[in-house]
Design a protein around this motif. Sequence first.
Motif: not given
Lengths: 139, 816
Positions: B679, B733, B787-788, B791, B794-795
């Motif tokens: 990621d 994003r 999008s990735e 994500q 957010k993590d």
Amino acid sequence: MAVCIAVIAKENYPLYIRSVPTQNELKFHYTVHTSLDVVEEKISSVGKSMGDQRELYLGLLYPTEDYKVYGYVTNSKVKFVIVVDSSNTSLRDNEIRSMFRKLHNSFTDVMCNPFHNPGDHIQSKAFDGIVSGMMVQTG
Amino acid sequence: MESLTLSDVEQKYYSDLFVYCDTDNTKKVASNGRVLDLFRAAQLPSEVVLQITELCGATRLGHFGRSQFYIALKLIAIAQSGLPLRVESLNSVKDLPLPRFVVGKNEAEARHAALYQDTDSQGLYPASGAAVIPRPPGRGHQNKKATPATTSLPVHEVIQPLAPSIEPQPEPTSPVVSPHQSPPTSPHSWRKHKRQHSGGNVERQPVVAATGATWTHFREPQTGTVTGDGMWVSHSPPLPGQESWVSFTADTPPSSTLPAMHPSSVQESTTIRTVASAATTNEIQRQSSGYDDPWKITDEQRQYYINQFKTIQPDLTGFIPGSAAKEFFTKSKLPILELSHIWELSDFDKDGALTLDEFCAAFHLVVARKNGYDLPEKLPESLMPKLIDLDDSAEVPEPAADVGYSASPVEVTPNKSPSMPSLNQAWPEMNPSNEQWETFSERSSSSQTLTQFDSNIAPADPDTAIVHPVPIRMTPSKIHMQEMELKRTGSDHNHPTSPLLTKPPDLPEEAKLPASMKFVAANTVGDGYSSSDSFTSDQEPISRQRSQSGTSPEALKVVAPPPPPPRPHPSHSRSSSLDMNRTFAATAAPGQPQPSTIAYPPAVPPRPLPTQTSAPHTGHRVEAEAVPGGGAVLTTTSPQQIPQQPNFADFSQFQAFAASEQPSSLPEVDKHSEAGQVDKASEGAGPLRTVKSDGQADERVSATVNSAKGSSGPLGPPPKPVRRRLKSEDELRPEDEQHGPQKSNVIAAVLATQPSIPRSVGKDKKAIQASIRRNKETNTVLARLNSELQQQLKDLLEERISLEVQLEQLRPFSHL
């Protein structure tokens, strides 16, 4: 390079004091004596943490117009005082610290000598050598 | 007085004597007392002495200047050789033997007596006494003998001329007690002898009867070696080169200069000594001769010491505590100050306890001191508890046992000590490197990524010379970038490692942790330089790397420009940086961007630089599209770009991209995999993957375009890409769509700007259509990437929050 280096015992009497000979030694003795007050003050203020290396080094005790006085105290309340000439290119703090570290190390070696009674005047050649190395080389 | 011409030998001898007499250290005047003593020692009748004094002019002057002294010495030599005293003879006499002086002292004996009471030196005393007593007459005897014996050179008792490595025979003379006497006690006496002998040493002979030297009396005038206790007398002669440090001033080896006068005389002395004793002495001498200084410990002495050690500490490998040693040595009745000094010298490792070796050294020093030898300032080499390899030569052929004992504890010390002047200082020097290395390894092991990086990089990077304390250097370099990439990808794939850089920065983990990234960056930076070279050369790997650690190139790039940019476009920067990095692999910008990008996108420092951002901006898009594919292309372009700002790379890349069009599927794939893998890896991964799937060619193109854009950022379309980039970063994003169109715009712009794009030039329509297609693909890729990344963001934010909470919880405790 220091102009005067002194080792003060816990009871505040000198174990070893040495100045660059050309200077007025009495003046340095007096300076060291008065610096003890500052040392005491700093020690008491650093009451909470004991033994931290940082606390051992007290830093600049007080500057005068001619020189600066740095202090260092060991865990056994033996104090090292270094007087440096202000006209010298100001020694970095690290250098002063390293000087104190060296002093502390050789002081420890002296203490380890079974023939040396704590509280006696320090008469070790090795210690003298270290101190000479740190004194101002006035030739 | 008339001028005096002296031969070299004489010159040396006389100067030594002068020094000896120069008790006030004036270097100009020899003290009368000493001089008179010396003259008396010449065993000349007093009227002769008076005459000499008068002749040399001292009477006139009232003192002995150097010239007077020399003249007097010469006159003494003349007188001793039986020639009439004439001033004229000063220069006329050829081959005048050196003046001989005999000093007989009872002090030595007294000292002997003073030897350790606890030792059975009693036995020695009688012997020494016996030896001593007869000595004087013997001496006289010997003197006579010596006189005639001066065939070659007279024996100098006073000064020990350095005998030319002669191993004179045992000092005959005196009724030396056979060396076999009470060995236990003998060490003391022996030692003395030894020293004395050594003074006379092998080379030089006989002992210098320094007035101060107690042992002088041992020396026989003839051989020059005082037989003193007699034991060693025989040995004495050849003590090899021991300097007669005992002689005058007790410390200086005065006679060093004097040639061996004694050899001849020594030989003569053989007659005196019994063969047996001679033999013994010879042996002993040999042993002692092994030493080159008076501090050697002979076997007998050592054995004696060992026995004494055992009385205190039965275990020979153990230590004698300071208190026990203090009591023991206090018995020697030396002043505490001297004992303290001896302790300082002998406690090699400064641990407050004595090992066997240290104990032997201390004992030896005490004995020496008792015998009148002055304590050295530094521990003599032969007394160092080496036990280790150090002074093997100086070592006495001690029994293996001794060596064994001393070995372990002291081992370390000797190594250090000899090399270093002061233990305290020295050891740290020796050890630091080791310790540092150790610590580093430890440290490295502690932190996962760090470890690897450090270990990989540090050793592998000779260029950067990153010493293990791995100072993280953010040196922009291709290599660094590569490394960064490698790191990033490395974890994902293996490519990173090898191919890319010559160095191993493989940082395998690549950017698992931001920290690692940073370290890697640091390391890579260092390596970066070197790697940069390789980077350029290795396009493939580079491309791979790039794909892998999209951020790395960025990071590198970023590094180059002062990193910590204010995060102009966090999200975008990331992606863009990734792209940029990948595509550009440039400029060795050390890895700030890398780490950031590689690590967690959110944690990543903001985009490296606005310029970069701009560059990446365009490049990003392109990269996104063609990163994977564009790897190869990028690589090609990267070399160009590397030296330039990332921004500039875009165009070139674009060109390359356009030109090549043939994506290297492999690189792209790699990139994909690499990029995708984490990621953190970032956006590159996303796009890579997508790209990969989409089509390598396109990707490649896009990548190149991106890169080109990146590079060209500053160029023509720079403004556009920059703007776009900014936007994208901001929006991150949601920018997908924007990116798409932007990208297409950018691409178009880039394409437009690229003069070298033949297609566009040649076939506008087709090119446009192709570009449109590519743009669409890029758009999708970017969208996915977005999008990735979102994500991921957010993590990471969640993690951050949790960490902050923990920190808060711990904070109250930290104050304590």
